[in-house]
Design a protein around this motif. Structure first.
Motif, short mmCIF file in Angstrom:
data_model
loop_
_atom_site.label_atom_id
_atom_site.label_comp_id
_atom_site.label_asym_id
_atom_site.label_seq_id
_atom_site.Cartn_x
_atom_site.Cartn_y
_atom_site.Cartn_z
N VAL A 1 -1.92 11.66 -1.79
CA VAL A 1 -1.86 12.61 -2.91
C VAL A 1 -0.91 13.75 -2.55
CG1 VAL A 1 -4.18 12.13 -3.77
CG2 VAL A 1 -3.85 13.90 -2.05
N SER A 2 -0.65 14.60 -3.54
CA SER A 2 0.09 15.83 -3.26
C SER A 2 -0.67 16.98 -3.92
CB SER A 2 1.51 15.74 -3.82
OG SER A 2 1.47 15.66 -5.22
N VAL A 3 -0.66 18.13 -3.23
CA VAL A 3 -1.36 19.30 -3.75
C VAL A 3 -0.38 20.47 -3.81
CG1 VAL A 3 -3.65 18.64 -2.94
CG2 VAL A 3 -2.15 19.91 -1.43
N ASP A 4 -0.75 21.49 -4.59
CA ASP A 4 0.10 22.67 -4.69
C ASP A 4 -0.03 23.48 -3.40
OD1 ASP A 4 1.81 24.46 -6.25
OD2 ASP A 4 0.12 25.84 -6.06
N GLN A 5 1.11 23.76 -2.78
CA GLN A 5 1.11 24.41 -1.46
C GLN A 5 0.50 25.83 -1.51
OE1 GLN A 5 4.96 24.60 0.37
NE2 GLN A 5 4.09 24.95 2.38
N LYS A 6 0.92 26.62 -2.51
CA LYS A 6 0.45 28.00 -2.60
C LYS A 6 -1.05 28.05 -2.80
CE LYS A 6 4.37 30.72 -4.15
NZ LYS A 6 4.98 31.41 -5.27
N GLN A 7 -1.53 27.17 -3.67
CA GLN A 7 -2.95 27.14 -4.00
C GLN A 7 -3.78 26.77 -2.76
OE1 GLN A 7 -3.78 24.34 -7.11
NE2 GLN A 7 -5.67 25.33 -7.72
N LEU A 8 -3.30 25.78 -2.03
CA LEU A 8 -4.03 25.34 -0.83
C LEU A 8 -4.02 26.41 0.25
CD1 LEU A 8 -5.49 22.85 0.48
CD2 LEU A 8 -3.33 22.43 1.63
N LEU A 9 -2.85 27.05 0.46
CA LEU A 9 -2.76 28.08 1.50
C LEU A 9 -3.68 29.25 1.20
CD1 LEU A 9 1.04 28.13 2.36
CD2 LEU A 9 -0.82 27.59 3.90
N THR A 10 -3.77 29.62 -0.08
CA THR A 10 -4.67 30.71 -0.47
C THR A 10 -6.11 30.38 -0.09
OG1 THR A 10 -3.22 31.03 -2.35
CG2 THR A 10 -5.30 32.21 -2.42
N VAL A 11 -6.49 29.15 -0.34
CA VAL A 11 -7.85 28.70 -0.03
C VAL A 11 -8.08 28.66 1.48
CG1 VAL A 11 -9.35 26.68 -0.17
CG2 VAL A 11 -8.13 27.43 -2.19
N LEU A 12 -7.10 28.12 2.21
CA LEU A 12 -7.27 27.96 3.66
C LEU A 12 -7.30 29.32 4.38
CD1 LEU A 12 -4.93 24.94 4.43
CD2 LEU A 12 -7.40 24.95 4.33
N ARG A 13 -6.54 30.28 3.87
CA ARG A 13 -6.50 31.61 4.52
C ARG A 13 -7.84 32.33 4.40
NH1 ARG A 13 -0.64 32.38 2.74
NH2 ARG A 13 0.45 31.65 4.59
N GLN A 14 -8.67 31.90 3.46
CA GLN A 14 -10.00 32.51 3.33
C GLN A 14 -11.00 31.87 4.28
OE1 GLN A 14 -10.53 31.76 -0.79
NE2 GLN A 14 -9.26 33.48 -1.45
N GLY A 15 -10.56 30.90 5.06
CA GLY A 15 -11.46 30.24 6.02
C GLY A 15 -12.24 29.09 5.42
#
Lengths: 212, 139
Positions: free
Chosen positions: A44-58
């Protein structure tokens, strides 16, 4: 997990490989793969900005809304970075149930200072995350570590208070934080003498001369 | 004292080539902040030592400096006014092979501003372009 599982929109990738993955990254998408639970792996492919925002929150668990295939609850299993370590190039997701127990790395949030920390000593965080086993729906974003309760100069992984239902999945004797005395360097004449008497490296195995 | 190996298998090495980017030792592992090389180069033991001294003198007794590279490559050099031939010369210095992305130094125990200032001084001693980095995202 202190809040609801964040949702991320994912698109199925029909074309896989370096060339297509690179084209995806140029459009702000990130190639990813979903596997686990005995089902076939899905590119699959995901939106990079959206994923990074989520990951940066832990966040560890996300709900992937795959276009045309419904939603899947997934655990972020692995991240791949470019050679400079700042650009995310690929993500691995694994399918999970919210009730199952998984082993994950959780970041440590160090607060306060230890009583043994004084002038001429230094506090070092030897590990910034802890490997724990817990239910998927109770993975915390961070584990708070109060250093003021630290006994002596070392804090081991086994001494950290974990939330209920969580087990440590690493050696309890692993040093997580320590207070060390800073050594003073040899300066002036002493340092010069040491430098002058630097020995040559010893050769482990010399070639035998005149062997033939 | 410049670093060098304690024991070696062979006294001299061929020069080799520096190709590609760093795939190992390219992220902050031990400290909180690091200095990352952006170009390939041979970093001599003296340059590593100069960087260490620059960081430790700036930090005084505040933080901890980690050196992430080790000079394990012997580099030989013929003496001046010597004719060519007569075999490979003796080792002149030791060097670490640096690829783009290699983490050179790391600092722990100080805040970001101090670490940035300390590593900027270290970067002045380096023969390559460097950049200041923090810990990368992990799950």
């Amino acid at each position: 997990m202190s809040r609801t599982t964040p949702s991320i929109v994912a698109r199925r990738r029909d074309r896989v490989g370096t060339r297509y993955a690179r084209r995806l990254r140029q459009t702000g998408q990130l190639p990813a793969v979903i596997y686990g639970h005995g089902a076939a792996p899905l590119a699959v492919s995901v939106d990079q900005k959206q994923l990074l925002t989520v990951l940066r929150q832990g966040t560890h668990v996300v709900k992937l809304d795959i276009e045309g295939e419904g939603g899947e609850t997934c655990l972020v299993k692995d991240l791949q970075f470019g050679y400079l370590g700042d650009n995310l190039i690929h993500v691995d997701f694994t399918r999970v149930n919210l009730e199952e127990r998984v082993t994950v790395h959780v970041h440590l949030d160090f607060v306060n200072t230890p009583a043994s920390l004084g002038a001429g000593s230094l506090l070092t965080h030897d590990h910034s995350e802890l490997t724990v086993t817990c239910r998927v729906d109770s993975i915390p974003d961070t584990i708070r570590v109060d250093l003021s309760k630290m006994q002596g100069n070392h804090l081991n992984a086994g001494e950290i208070e974990l939330p209920p239902g969580m087990e440590l999945a690493m050696d309890p004797g692993t040093c997580v934080a320590s207070v060390t005395r800073i050594r003073t360097e040899a300066t002036g004449e002493a340092a010069t003498v040491v430098a002058e008497t630097t020995p040559e490296p010893a050769v482990i195995r010399e070639r035998k001369e005149g062997k033939d | 004292m410049p670093r060098m190996p304690k024991r070696i298998k062979f006294r001299k090495q061929m020069r080799g080539t520096l190709r590609g980017n760093a795939t190992r030792g390219n992220y902050v592992s031990f400290g909180d902040y690091g200095l990352q090389a952006l170009e390939p180069h041979w970093l001599t033991a003296r340059q590593i030592e100069a960087g260490r001294i620059a960081a430790q003198h700036f930090l005084r007794r505040q933080g901890k400096v980690y050196i992430r590279v080790f000079p394990d490559k012997p580099v030989s050099k013929k003496p001046l006014e010597t004719r060519m031939g007569k075999g490979k010369a003796d080792t002149e210095y030791w060097a670490a092979r640096i690829k783009p992305g290699t983490m050179l130094f790391e600092i722990a125990g100080v805040d970001e501003t101090v670490a940035k200032q300390a590593l900027a001084r270290v970067a002045q001693k380096m023969p390559v372009r460097c950049r200041f980095v923090g810990r990368r995202l992990s799950v």
